[in-house]
Scaffold this active site. Structure first.
Site, PDB file in Angstrom:
ATOM      1  N   SER A 108       0.800  -1.219   0.000  1.00 20.81           N
ATOM      2  CA  SER A 108       0.000   0.000   0.000  1.00 20.81           C
ATOM      3  C   SER A 108       0.835   1.272   0.000  1.00 20.81           C
ATOM      4  O   SER A 108       0.291   2.363  -0.161  1.00 20.81           O
ATOM      5  CB  SER A 108      -0.953   0.016   1.208  1.00 20.81           C
ATOM      6  OG  SER A 108      -0.229   0.050   2.421  1.00 20.81           O
ATOM      7  N   LYS A 120      -6.250   4.968   7.865  1.00 21.42           N
ATOM      8  CA  LYS A 120      -5.105   5.720   7.346  1.00 21.42           C
ATOM      9  C   LYS A 120      -5.422   7.210   7.230  1.00 21.42           C
ATOM     10  O   LYS A 120      -4.625   8.065   7.627  1.00 21.42           O
ATOM     11  CB  LYS A 120      -4.691   5.154   5.981  1.00 21.42           C
ATOM     12  CG  LYS A 120      -4.086   3.760   6.054  1.00 21.42           C
ATOM     13  CD  LYS A 120      -3.803   3.209   4.669  1.00 21.42           C
ATOM     14  CE  LYS A 120      -3.188   1.820   4.746  1.00 21.42           C
ATOM     15  NZ  LYS A 120      -2.957   1.227   3.413  1.00 21.42           N
TER      16      LYS A 120
END
Length: 397
Positions: free
Chosen positions: A245, A288
């Protein structure tokens, strides 16, 4: 004992891997358990499913003697189930966590001498559960605020970017930014993943670095040998690094170092990259975004800070109310991107550049600067090798 007549139906419940192991190891298993049915962890967020969930809430309240739940309270529980599924169009079927929220919300309603469990009680229960397990998150944010962990949310730096990661402590899951840096020079065509070199990088992360290396090799100066040495690292990372990611962020840092253009530190980036430069979706998107928002708020919101996420993750957004309010007020930004060029344009304010009719990138564009730098490295490498092969050539001249 004497045998007795017995007519029963046996049902085994387990995961797919266990079923496969039993089928492989025990030759009689499939004979006795020859009907298999697989159940998912989520379901569609359809009107029928919402109605059934509301009825189930009423059933639990009646069975356990809890207060009735108001319409906005049921809606808040539904949102909690949707966030657990990480998809705006799904509902998680792992209902035990939802019932824990309902019971705590009922306790808060009792303390407030309320007749109904409202949405405010449900949200307070969710927040209380997060606060009880928030010590690791708060410690991480405190170290960033005090400067122990170096994270910038203002200014611009060449070859430096804020990536995003997620920490998982059982039921407590939170996101936070991590600084990623890249350095480049003339070399033999290698992109060094420092995490992998010291055996801190997992196989998926190492694969992601190889993919972004392939992107560079095939996109720029395809007729010239790659004469680059580059390094990538997660700064102040002392544990294992796994997952892909951060590969968009790593590629942006590398492109910035090659083009010698600074990246805005007001943004954090998450997303996976493929060999064509397309941005792919990742997990933990809500945590996030919220983690970087908390960091920016602690250091002071400027209105220019935000997060770049894969466009294919937009359907997964189920953010906290304070983050949604900040975005609505223009204090925080969320940008959806589909290609690394879009990320670079947002991070630098410059045009990425496209190849023209003659096959060259536009002058002054990011991609044009990168290709010029790689061609320059190739010429330097050629001259260096020529000088090494003929050490007396310079003296004769």
């Amino acid at each position: 004992p004497e045998p007795i007549p017995l007519d029963v139906r046996g049902v085994l419940v387990g995961d797919r891997m266990l079923h496969g192991l039993l089928s492989e190891i025990d030759p009689d298993f499939d004979q006795f358990f020859h009907i298999a049915a697989e159940f998912g962890d989520d379901t569609d967020r359809s009107p029928e499913a919402l109605t059934l969930l509301a009825r189930l809430v009423a059933t639990i309240c009646s069975r356990e003697g809890l207060r009735p739940v108001s319409r906005d309270g049921v809606a808040a529980l539904i949102d909690a189930a949707t966030r657990a599924a990480e998809d705006q169009e799904k509902l998680s079927l792992r209902m035990s966590a939802v019932w824990d929220i309902l019971r705590e919300a009922d306790h808060l309603a009792a303390q407030a001498v309320a007749d109904l469990v409202t949405g405010a009680h449900v949200e307070a229960a969710i927040q209380a559960a997060e606060d009880r397990g928030s010590r690791p998150r708060d410690q991480m944010q405190e170290m960033m605020t005090r400067g122990t962990i170096l994270i910038s949310t203002k200014g611009s730096v060449v070859g430096q970017i804020n990536g995003l990661t997620v920490a998982d402590f059982g039921s407590n899951r939170f996101g936070f930014p991590a600084r990623i840096t890249a350095r480049v020079r003339m070399g033999s065509g290698h992109v060094v993943d420092i995490e992998r070199e010291v055996k801190l990088g997992g196989p998926i992360h190492s694969k992601a670095v190889l993919i972004l290396s392939s992107f560079l090799v095939t996109r720029y100066a395809p007729d010239t040998p790659l004469s680059l040495w580059a390094s990538l690292v997660f700064e102040q990372s002392y544990g294992g690094v796994e997952g892909d990611s951060a590969s968009v962020a790593e590629l942006c840092a590398l492109m910035s170092a090659l083009a010698e253009v600074p990246l805005s530190q007001s943004f954090a980036v998450t997303g996976s990259i493929n060999q064509m430069g397309e941005v792919q979706p990742v997990g933990g998107i809500n945590e996030k975004i919220e983690g970087f928002f908390d960091t920016c708020r602690n250091q002071g919101l400027t209105g220019r800070q935000g997060v770049l996420i894969p466009r294919r993750n937009v359907a997964n957004l189920m953010l906290r109310r304070d983050v949604v309010a900040a975005v609505a007020a223009g204090q925080f930004q969320i940008h959806a991107i589909s290609h690394v060029d879009e990320a670079m344009e947002l991070l630098t304010g410059l045009a990425a550049g496209q190849r023209g009719m003659h096959g060259d990138f536009e002058d002054g564009s990011i991609n044009g600067n990168i290709e010029v730098k790689l061609l320059t490295y190739a010429e330097m490498k050629r001259d260096f090798n020529a000088a090494a092969d003929n050490p007396d050539a310079g003296e004769d001249a």
